[in-house]
Design a protein around this motif. Structure first.
Motif, PDB file in Angstrom:
ATOM      1  N   SER A  85       1.150  -1.379  -0.328  1.00  0.00           N
ATOM      2  CA  SER A  85       0.204  -0.107   0.163  1.00  0.00           C
ATOM      3  C   SER A  85       0.589   1.553   0.009  1.00  0.00           C
ATOM      4  O   SER A  85       0.096   2.097  -0.067  1.00  0.00           O
ATOM      5  CB  SER A  85      -1.541   0.107   1.248  1.00  0.00           C
ATOM      6  N   THR A  88       1.624   2.485  -4.013  1.00  0.00           N
ATOM      7  CA  THR A  88      -0.076   2.515  -4.341  1.00  0.00           C
ATOM      8  C   THR A  88       0.309   3.983  -5.683  1.00  0.00           C
ATOM      9  O   THR A  88       0.161   4.003  -6.373  1.00  0.00           O
ATOM     10  CB  THR A  88      -1.368   2.746  -3.970  1.00  0.00           C
ATOM     11  N   ARG A  89       0.598   4.968  -4.656  1.00  0.00           N
ATOM     12  CA  ARG A  89       1.188   6.627  -5.301  1.00  0.00           C
ATOM     13  C   ARG A  89       2.089   6.371  -7.029  1.00  0.00           C
ATOM     14  O   ARG A  89       1.406   6.690  -7.283  1.00  0.00           O
ATOM     15  CB  ARG A  89       1.579   7.545  -4.258  1.00  0.00           C
ATOM     16  N   LYS A 105      -8.321  -2.411  -0.081  1.00  0.00           N
ATOM     17  CA  LYS A 105      -7.854  -0.639   0.356  1.00  0.00           C
ATOM     18  C   LYS A 105      -7.123   0.000  -1.145  1.00  0.00           C
ATOM     19  O   LYS A 105      -6.251   1.064  -0.868  1.00  0.00           O
ATOM     20  CB  LYS A 105      -7.194  -1.833   1.545  1.00  0.00           C
ATOM     21  N   SER A 108      -9.117   0.687  -3.119  1.00  0.00           N
ATOM     22  CA  SER A 108      -9.483   2.857  -3.592  1.00  0.00           C
ATOM     23  C   SER A 108      -8.284   3.515  -2.937  1.00  0.00           C
ATOM     24  O   SER A 108      -7.926   4.753  -3.710  1.00  0.00           O
ATOM     25  CB  SER A 108      -9.884   2.339  -1.215  1.00  0.00           C
ATOM     26  N   ARG A 109      -6.993   3.183  -2.451  1.00  0.00           N
ATOM     27  CA  ARG A 109      -5.923   4.317  -2.994  1.00  0.00           C
ATOM     28  C   ARG A 109      -5.807   4.269  -4.414  1.00  0.00           C
ATOM     29  O   ARG A 109      -5.506   5.820  -3.965  1.00  0.00           O
ATOM     30  CB  ARG A 109      -4.221   3.552  -2.171  1.00  0.00           C
ATOM     31  N   GLU A 112      -7.518   7.334  -5.289  1.00  0.00           N
ATOM     32  CA  GLU A 112      -7.606   8.607  -4.646  1.00  0.00           C
ATOM     33  C   GLU A 112      -6.608   9.172  -5.304  1.00  0.00           C
ATOM     34  O   GLU A 112      -6.283  10.000  -5.612  1.00  0.00           O
ATOM     35  CB  GLU A 112      -7.596   8.772  -2.994  1.00  0.00           C
ATOM     36  N   GLN A 113      -5.420   8.143  -5.815  1.00  0.00           N
ATOM     37  CA  GLN A 113      -4.232   8.871  -5.589  1.00  0.00           C
ATOM     38  C   GLN A 113      -4.108   9.195  -7.584  1.00  0.00           C
ATOM     39  O   GLN A 113      -3.312   9.383  -7.779  1.00  0.00           O
ATOM     40  CB  GLN A 113      -2.893   8.399  -5.180  1.00  0.00           C
TER      41      GLN A 113
END
Ligand SMILES: *Cc1c(COP(=O)(O)O)cnc(C)c1O
Length: 224
Positions: A85, A88-89, A105, A108-109, A112-113
């Motif tokens: 995690s 992820t960015r 999870k 979701s990341r 967002e990113q």
């Protein structure tokens, strides 16, 4: 010396032959060239031979290579490795596709990113189809919940499923993956990709309905 261009055309022949045996159109099967651990000059050779879709598995290594090859602006980068995690960015901002999403999870990341980019991130859900040992992949029982979640993410597009069947998996396992893919496709119209098949099992995968094979060593040689 290794000839990348010859190796690529050999793989295309293998795909064509498997399609013929299965009565499939070769246009339905794409080749993802897997370049993890391989240097940029080999990637450039494959690019010059016409290859455009490339797969990488390690975040740090891949972002360095993506930056170094930024001049090849129509390369499409696919992330196919296990996802931590805290990485992820880098994945959400450097890649067009991710094949290895296996939990909410992570989805979701990534969602967002990915925000603020021109295009959504294409997602395949990795399914743990044949083995109990591997920790990667969503179980068949939890697949529908994850698919529903991803389909509701604004910056993600649910494109399909990915699997890494065991070395000695039978054709039944590949067929099971196709059934899961086929059923999910009737529910989500954005689904068009079954990412399945590697250097040693690509013919079996194509015969079972794979739409994208991920081939590394048969093109670029064994990895150390
Ligand atoms: C390394 C890798 C491949 C390519 O494997 P080869 O056997 O070298 O063709 C395909 N898919 C995934 C997920 C990989 O990690």
């Amino acid at each position: 010396m290794m000839n990348i261009k010859d190796n690529l055309s050999h793989i295309h022949q293998q795909i064509a032959y498997a399609c013929k045996q299965a009565n499939r159109d070769i246009e339905q099967v794409q080749l993802l060239a897997v370049t993890k651990t391989k240097p940029c000059d080999l990637i450039e050779q494959a690019y010059l031979a016409g290859q455009r879709q490339f797969g990488e598995s390690y975040v740090q290594e891949s972002i360095e290579k993506i930056a170094a090859l930024a001049h090849l602006s129509d390369i499409e980068w696919h992330f196919i490795g296990p996802i931590q995690s805290n990485k992820t960015r880098a994945i959400a901002t450097n890649f067009s596709w991710v094949h290895s999403v296996d939990r909410v999870k992570i989805a979701s990341r990534l969602n967002e990113q990915r925000c603020g980019q021109d295009t959504s991130l294409n997602i395949c859900l990795q399914v743990n189809i044949s083995d109990e040992e591997s920790k990667s992949g969503v179980s068949v029982d939890e697949l529908l919940t994850l698919a529903q979640y991803v389909s509701n993410c604004e910056n993600l597009t649910l494109r399909g499923l990915m699997a890494i069947p065991d070395k000695n998996a039978s054709k039944t396992v590949f067929d099971q993956m196709f059934t899961l893919y086929h059923d999910l496709k009737t529910k989500y119209p954005t689904i068009d990709t079954l990412s399945m098949g590697m250097s040693n099992d690509l013919s079996l995968a194509v015969q079972s309905g794979s739409t994208m094979v991920r081939v590394g060593s048969a093109i670029f040689g064994q990895r150390n």
